[in-house]
Design a protein around this motif. Structure first.
Motif, PDB file in Angstrom:
ATOM      1  N   LEU A 111     -12.563  12.749  56.123  1.00 15.40           N
ATOM      2  CA  LEU A 111     -12.314  13.739  57.164  1.00 15.40           C
ATOM      3  C   LEU A 111     -11.833  15.032  56.532  1.00 15.40           C
ATOM      4  O   LEU A 111     -10.952  15.019  55.666  1.00 15.40           O
ATOM      5  N   ARG A 112     -12.412  16.123  56.947  1.00 13.16           N
ATOM      6  CA  ARG A 112     -11.976  17.421  56.433  1.00 13.16           C
ATOM      7  C   ARG A 112     -10.731  17.856  57.199  1.00 13.16           C
ATOM      8  O   ARG A 112     -10.774  18.037  58.419  1.00 13.16           O
ATOM      9  N   LEU A 113      -9.642  17.998  56.470  1.00 15.04           N
ATOM     10  CA  LEU A 113      -8.391  18.428  57.091  1.00 15.04           C
ATOM     11  C   LEU A 113      -8.390  19.933  57.261  1.00 15.04           C
ATOM     12  O   LEU A 113      -9.046  20.652  56.504  1.00 15.04           O
ATOM     13  N   PRO A 114      -7.623  20.421  58.228  1.00 15.41           N
ATOM     14  CA  PRO A 114      -7.513  21.865  58.407  1.00 15.41           C
ATOM     15  C   PRO A 114      -6.880  22.525  57.186  1.00 15.41           C
ATOM     16  O   PRO A 114      -6.150  21.875  56.435  1.00 15.41           O
ATOM     17  N   PRO A 115      -7.125  23.822  57.010  1.00 15.60           N
ATOM     18  CA  PRO A 115      -6.463  24.534  55.912  1.00 15.60           C
ATOM     19  C   PRO A 115      -4.947  24.583  56.126  1.00 15.60           C
ATOM     20  O   PRO A 115      -4.445  24.355  57.229  1.00 15.60           O
ATOM     21  N   GLU A 116      -4.245  24.878  55.037  1.00 11.79           N
ATOM     22  CA  GLU A 116      -2.776  24.914  55.090  1.00 11.79           C
ATOM     23  C   GLU A 116      -2.251  25.793  56.208  1.00 11.79           C
ATOM     24  O   GLU A 116      -1.285  25.438  56.885  1.00 11.79           O
ATOM     25  N   GLU A 117      -2.873  26.936  56.420  1.00 11.55           N
ATOM     26  CA  GLU A 117      -2.412  27.858  57.453  1.00 11.55           C
ATOM     27  C   GLU A 117      -2.480  27.218  58.838  1.00 11.55           C
ATOM     28  O   GLU A 117      -1.581  27.365  59.658  1.00 11.55           O
ATOM     29  N   LYS A 118      -3.554  26.478  59.100  1.00 11.15           N
ATOM     30  CA  LYS A 118      -3.725  25.804  60.391  1.00 11.15           C
ATOM     31  C   LYS A 118      -2.732  24.658  60.534  1.00 11.15           C
ATOM     32  O   LYS A 118      -2.135  24.464  61.596  1.00 11.15           O
ATOM     33  N   LEU A 119      -2.541  23.889  59.454  1.00 10.05           N
ATOM     34  CA  LEU A 119      -1.549  22.813  59.495  1.00 10.05           C
ATOM     35  C   LEU A 119      -0.163  23.368  59.770  1.00 10.05           C
ATOM     36  O   LEU A 119       0.598  22.805  60.561  1.00 10.05           O
ATOM     37  N   ALA A 120       0.161  24.473  59.117  1.00  7.16           N
ATOM     38  CA  ALA A 120       1.468  25.103  59.329  1.00  7.16           C
ATOM     39  C   ALA A 120       1.636  25.489  60.798  1.00  7.16           C
ATOM     40  O   ALA A 120       2.695  25.257  61.388  1.00  7.16           O
ATOM     41  N   ASP A 121       0.578  26.033  61.381  1.00  4.52           N
ATOM     42  CA  ASP A 121       0.629  26.428  62.788  1.00  4.52           C
ATOM     43  C   ASP A 121       0.743  25.204  63.695  1.00  4.52           C
ATOM     44  O   ASP A 121       1.560  25.182  64.623  1.00  4.52           O
ATOM     45  N   LEU A 122      -0.058  24.179  63.433  1.00  5.75           N
ATOM     46  CA  LEU A 122      -0.036  22.973  64.265  1.00  5.75           C
ATOM     47  C   LEU A 122       1.326  22.288  64.270  1.00  5.75           C
ATOM     48  O   LEU A 122       1.781  21.791  65.294  1.00  5.75           O
ATOM     49  N   PHE A 123       1.960  22.248  63.103  1.00  7.96           N
ATOM     50  CA  PHE A 123       3.221  21.523  62.968  1.00  7.96           C
ATOM     51  C   PHE A 123       4.449  22.428  63.012  1.00  7.96           C
ATOM     52  O   PHE A 123       5.569  21.966  62.842  1.00  7.96           O
ATOM     53  N   LYS A 124       4.211  23.726  63.199  1.00  5.86           N
ATOM     54  CA  LYS A 124       5.318  24.695  63.306  1.00  5.86           C
ATOM     55  C   LYS A 124       6.211  24.678  62.066  1.00  5.86           C
ATOM     56  O   LYS A 124       7.435  24.606  62.150  1.00  5.86           O
ATOM     57  N   VAL A 125       5.540  24.694  60.895  1.00  8.07           N
ATOM     58  CA  VAL A 125       6.236  24.753  59.616  1.00  8.07           C
ATOM     59  C   VAL A 125       5.662  25.923  58.820  1.00  8.07           C
ATOM     60  O   VAL A 125       4.657  26.507  59.204  1.00  8.07           O
ATOM     61  N   SER A 126       6.273  26.239  57.699  1.00 11.74           N
ATOM     62  CA  SER A 126       5.752  27.313  56.853  1.00 11.74           C
ATOM     63  C   SER A 126       4.510  26.840  56.101  1.00 11.74           C
ATOM     64  O   SER A 126       4.284  25.633  55.946  1.00 11.74           O
ATOM     65  N   ARG A 127       3.703  27.774  55.639  1.00 11.29           N
ATOM     66  CA  ARG A 127       2.525  27.432  54.842  1.00 11.29           C
ATOM     67  C   ARG A 127       2.945  26.736  53.552  1.00 11.29           C
ATOM     68  O   ARG A 127       2.292  25.806  53.082  1.00 11.29           O
ATOM     69  N   ILE A 128       4.062  27.167  52.986  1.00 13.14           N
ATOM     70  CA  ILE A 128       4.579  26.546  51.755  1.00 13.14           C
ATOM     71  C   ILE A 128       4.894  25.073  51.999  1.00 13.14           C
ATOM     72  O   ILE A 128       4.613  24.216  51.152  1.00 13.14           O
ATOM     73  N   THR A 129       5.470  24.753  53.160  1.00 14.31           N
ATOM     74  CA  THR A 129       5.772  23.369  53.518  1.00 14.31           C
ATOM     75  C   THR A 129       4.482  22.559  53.618  1.00 14.31           C
ATOM     76  O   THR A 129       4.388  21.455  53.076  1.00 14.31           O
ATOM     77  N   ALA A 130       3.480  23.106  54.298  1.00  9.20           N
ATOM     78  CA  ALA A 130       2.187  22.424  54.429  1.00  9.20           C
ATOM     79  C   ALA A 130       1.540  22.246  53.057  1.00  9.20           C
ATOM     80  O   ALA A 130       0.994  21.178  52.753  1.00  9.20           O
ATOM     81  N   LYS A 131       1.630  23.266  52.214  1.00  7.50           N
ATOM     82  CA  LYS A 131       1.042  23.196  50.876  1.00  7.50           C
ATOM     83  C   LYS A 131       1.697  22.091  50.057  1.00  7.50           C
ATOM     84  O   LYS A 131       1.021  21.309  49.398  1.00  7.50           O
ATOM     85  N   ARG A 132       3.016  22.019  50.097  1.00  7.89           N
ATOM     86  CA  ARG A 132       3.714  21.001  49.308  1.00  7.89           C
ATOM     87  C   ARG A 132       3.347  19.600  49.780  1.00  7.89           C
ATOM     88  O   ARG A 132       3.139  18.702  48.965  1.00  7.89           O
ATOM     89  N   ALA A 133       3.240  19.412  51.091  1.00 12.37           N
ATOM     90  CA  ALA A 133       2.841  18.105  51.614  1.00 12.37           C
ATOM     91  C   ALA A 133       1.435  17.744  51.138  1.00 12.37           C
ATOM     92  O   ALA A 133       1.194  16.610  50.698  1.00 12.37           O
ATOM     93  N   MET A 134       0.506  18.703  51.189  1.00  8.90           N
ATOM     94  CA  MET A 134      -0.865  18.447  50.760  1.00  8.90           C
ATOM     95  C   MET A 134      -0.936  18.219  49.246  1.00  8.90           C
ATOM     96  O   MET A 134      -1.688  17.367  48.769  1.00  8.90           O
ATOM     97  N   ASP A 135      -0.135  18.960  48.497  1.00 11.96           N
ATOM     98  CA  ASP A 135      -0.078  18.766  47.042  1.00 11.96           C
ATOM     99  C   ASP A 135       0.403  17.353  46.704  1.00 11.96           C
ATOM    100  O   ASP A 135      -0.134  16.704  45.803  1.00 11.96           O
ATOM    101  N   ASP A 136       1.419  16.883  47.428  1.00 14.69           N
ATOM    102  CA  ASP A 136       1.942  15.539  47.186  1.00 14.69           C
ATOM    103  C   ASP A 136       0.921  14.474  47.565  1.00 14.69           C
ATOM    104  O   ASP A 136       0.793  13.460  46.879  1.00 14.69           O
ATOM    105  N   LEU A 137       0.183  14.698  48.654  1.00 14.80           N
ATOM    106  CA  LEU A 137      -0.879  13.766  49.039  1.00 14.80           C
ATOM    107  C   LEU A 137      -1.966  13.728  47.973  1.00 14.80           C
ATOM    108  O   LEU A 137      -2.482  12.656  47.628  1.00 14.80           O
TER     109      LEU A 137
END
Length: 76
Positions: free
Chosen positions: A42-68
């Motif tokens: 499944l293609r996940l949304p870009p970091e910016e979209k994830l940040a918006d969906l979860f109401k977090v910063s892009r840096i937070t979304a990036k770190r989560a995706m980096d860890d995954l």
């Protein structure tokens, strides 16, 4: 990106939790990947979209995706 993808399908993160937001997001995605809720490939949304969906910063979304990615659960 799948149009049906949204934070309600995945879960929520809580700013009041003592667990860092990036780790909450990482844990949500890891659980949904491992239980099959998020299909392999499944293609996940870009970091910016994830940040918006979860109401977090892009840096937070990036770190989560980096860890995954570091655990081999997603490709970057």
């Amino acid at each position: 990106m799948n149009d049906n993808f949204n934070s309600h399908l995945i879960g929520q993160v809580f700013k009041s939790s003592p667990t860092p937001l990036y780790h909450q997001l990482f844990s949500l995605f890891k659980a949904r990947i491992l239980d099959g809720t998020l299909a392999l490939g499944l293609r996940l949304p870009p970091e910016e979209k994830l940040a918006d969906l979860f109401k977090v910063s892009r840096i937070t979304a990036k770190r989560a995706m980096d860890d995954l990615a570091a655990e081999g659960l997603v490709e970057r």
